[in-house]
Scaffold this active site. Structure first.
Site, mmCIF file in Angstrom:
data_model
loop_
_atom_site.group_PDB
_atom_site.id
_atom_site.type_symbol
_atom_site.label_atom_id
_atom_site.label_comp_id
_atom_site.label_asym_id
_atom_site.label_seq_id
_atom_site.Cartn_x
_atom_site.Cartn_y
_atom_site.Cartn_z
ATOM 1 N N GLU A 1 0.819 -1.220 0.000
ATOM 2 C CA GLU A 1 0.000 0.000 0.000
ATOM 3 C C GLU A 1 0.854 1.272 0.000
ATOM 4 O OE1 GLU A 1 -3.981 -1.717 2.275
ATOM 5 O OE2 GLU A 1 -2.452 -0.720 3.475
ATOM 6 N N GLU B 1 -6.458 -7.949 -1.355
ATOM 7 C CA GLU B 1 -7.067 -8.034 -0.034
ATOM 8 C C GLU B 1 -8.562 -7.756 -0.153
ATOM 9 O OE1 GLU B 1 -5.238 -5.687 2.996
ATOM 10 O OE2 GLU B 1 -3.230 -6.510 2.648
#
EC number: 3.2.1.23
Length: 627
Positions: free
Chosen positions: A210, A285
């Protein structure tokens, strides 16, 4: 009674597996362009066939493995959050649900607790974990960081990095890149032989995590890519980011971008397609639930939150099984205010913290009246949970008595933060508590500004007067017991996560000086140093015993009448408890217990009932739907 219980559990598991299997086949039947794609590659992970060439490819609108169409249905299970004795159990349960790929992070902070010291054994034996996945028949996507988030303290980065006052984490700051290179020099040679092209199960590697939400250095992601490839990583590279504008900033040329999300919408697909057209779509995810913070409610995802369609998209369920933040592993939130995370990482996942099959209504959405041709392994039986007799705490040692068992205290004219204390071979203190003591000659107004990280119990002449706040003082010895409740794991404040006293404490607007500082990191070696006499006072350590017979079973510790502290079983730190909730029990795995007598030590800050109980079911607190 036992047979009935296991059969009912199998029914729940059968429904769960049918739900996920139905999900897979729903993709298979509703996306015409891949209607003939096999769900699994013909080359299975357990075969370890040498001479592979194809590898996982992302050169078209769908993945291929050895040239065959391949769809990833992944599940996250972190080896460092699960007792090693249960690794096989958790992965077999995942495999029995039709999942074909295991994903796991690699926590740098646990593998390298000090500079030059590396742990890759017992509970942290990454190679054994990956090989077990292959044996069971699972492919592997590895996420080695170095930053991983994962709701871990400092996002999985070691706290000793913060000893450098100029440190800039997750950038090409020289001090950070040198440390990353040292870690990768140890980690990557263990991983290289386990790659697909070398006969292993690893089909892809994720770069960092991220980074689009951080994006402080445009040269950083290329550095991470080169650091991996130069050490022999040659499988497909991935990046993962949260939705929309973060995708571009977190990517790097030559790596497939993937999404992290809880709900998918057309805007997300358009954003991803615009950045990398004609490439496979993957949700790295797909959040099956959420984590909890102390003082909040327990987060669960409503059935409506799962009404989602993944036409032709590969996904990874994060988490399939969450596990536990044992010890002081858990992180914290920075925004909108600081909140420390709880010990449980149950995550409202398909497999509960203790490995129970769960089937809330949200999974029924995926149930379809169809069958899958691939044979799946038998469903593993559930493990029995036990209610043991309470442990009576029969001995006690106050915090002040413990100080004689600690290492020599450090004297400093000014407060020193945990990370810069001269302990642990020059690596500072990573977690636990630190006691700061100084002498005052008059009373007045005590102020900390924002220099207490994160929470301090205040004592005058070793008598408790409260949690740190403005206070009138008239006595002589001032003590501040400062707890590191967990470093923030996400966001742009990582460089500011030093703990303890990070600046001056003012008495009548004048800074206090001449501190005696005790490091109370509560490692196993610290707990083993002392024995416990009587005479309760707080804060203090309480000793008791629990008894088990035969092969110990899992159980859950409950501490009614206790306030806030830490529980140790046979010297192992289970984690923090706090009466404010939501979590009201601590998971105690059976493998942590001895048959017969087990030592129980509780560090309690303020109040105790002198008894702890053992329950057969968890209590994660009052639930609230994730918004």
């Amino acid at each position: 009674m036992v047979v009935l219980r296991i059969r009912n559990a199998h029914k729940r598991h059968a429904l769960l597996c049918l739900s996920i299997i139905g999900f897979i086949v729903y993709w298979y039947l509703t996306h015409k362009s891949i209607s003939h794609a096999p769900l699994l590659s013909s080359t299975m992970p357990g075969g370890r066939r040498m001479g592979r060439r194809g590898g996982l490819s992302a050169n078209s609108s769908q993945f291929t493995l050895e040239g065959e169409p391949f769809r990833i249905l992944g599940g996250s299970v972190h080896y460092f959050r699960v007792p090693r004795a249960y690794w096989r159990d958790r992965l077999m349960k995942m495999k029995a649900c039709g999942i074909n790929t295991l994903t796991t992070y690699v926590p740098w902070s646990l593998h390298q607790p000090e500079r030059g010291v590396f742990h890759f054994h017992t509970e942290l034996d990454l190679e054994a974990y990956i090989n077990l996945a292959a044996e069971i028949g699972l492919w592997v996507i590895l996420r080695p960081g170095p930053y991983i988030c994962s709701e871990l303290d400092l996002g999985g980065l070691p706290s000793w990095l913060l000893r450098d006052r100029s440190m800039r984490l997750r950038t090409t700051h020289l001090g950070f890149t040198e440390a990353v290179n040292q870690f990768f020099d140890k980690l990557i040679p263990k991983v290289v032989p386990l790659q697909y092209k070398k006969g292993g199960p690893i089909i892809a590697i994720q770069l960092e995590n991220e980074y689009g939400s951080f994006a402080m250095d445009s040269t950083y992601m290329p550095f991470i890519k080169e650091a991996l490839q130069s050490r022999g990583i040659n499988e497909l590279l991935l990046t993962s980011d949260n939705q929309k504008g973060l995708l571009k900033g977190g990517g790097v040329s030559g790596a497939l971008r993937t999404l992290n999300l809880q709900k998918l919408n057309l805007g997300d697909i358009k954003d991803l397609n615009a950045i990398q057209p004609k490439s496979p779509m993957m949700v790295m995810e797909y959040w099956t639930g959420w984590f909890d913070a102390w003082g909040d409610l327990h987060h669960v995802l409503s059935p409506e939150g799962r009404v989602i369609s993944f036409h032709g998209i590969s996904i990874n369920l994060y988490m399939f099984h969450g596990g536990t933040n044992f010890g002081f592993m858990s992180g914290a939130l920075a925004n909108p205010v600081y909140k420390a995370l709880i010990t449980s990482y149950d995550y409202d996942a398909p497999l509960s913290e203790s490995g129970e099959y769960t089937l809330s209504l949200r999974w029924k959405y995926f149930l379809k009246r169809i069958s899958v041709q691939s044979a799946l392994p038998d469903m593993p039986a559930l493990r029995w949970k036990e209610t043991y007799e309470p442990a009576i705490m029969y001995q006690h040692l106050s915090l002040w008595d413990v100080l004689s068992f600690t290492e020599e205290p450090f004297k400093s004219p000014i407060p020193v933060n945990m990370e810069n204390l001269p302990v642990n071979n020059g690596n500072g203190q990573s977690s636990g508590y630190t006691l700061y003591e100084t002498t005052i000659t008059n009373g007045g107004s005590l102020k900390s500004g924002d220099n207490v990280r994160d929470r301090a119990l205040v004592f005058v002449d070793r008598h408790y007067i409260g949690i740190f706040k403005h206070r009138s003082l008239e006595l002589m010895t001032l003590s501040l017991l400062v707890e590191n409740c967990g470093r923030v794991h996400y966001g742009k404040d990582l460089d500011k996560q030093r703990k303890g006293l990070v600046g001056d404490i003012l008495l009548n607007n004048a800074p206090l000086r001449d501190f005696t500082i005790y490091s109370l990191d509560m490692k196993t070696s610290f707990i083993d140093r002392f024995s416990l006499p009587h005479s309760p006072s707080f804060p203090g350590f309480f000793l008791g015993r629990m008894f088990t017979y035969g092969y110990p079973s899992d159980t859950f510790i409950k501490l009614p009448g206790w306030g806030k502290g830490v529980v140790f079983i046979n010297g192992l730190n289970l984690g923090r408890y706090w009466s404010i909730g939501p979590q009201q029990t601590l998971y105690l795995p059976g493998p942590f217990l001895n048959s017969g007598v087990n030592q129980v030590i509780v560090f309690e800050e303020q109040e105790a009932d002198y008894k702890i109980t053992f329950e057969e079911a968890p209590d994660l607190g009052m639930a609230v739907d994730i918004q």
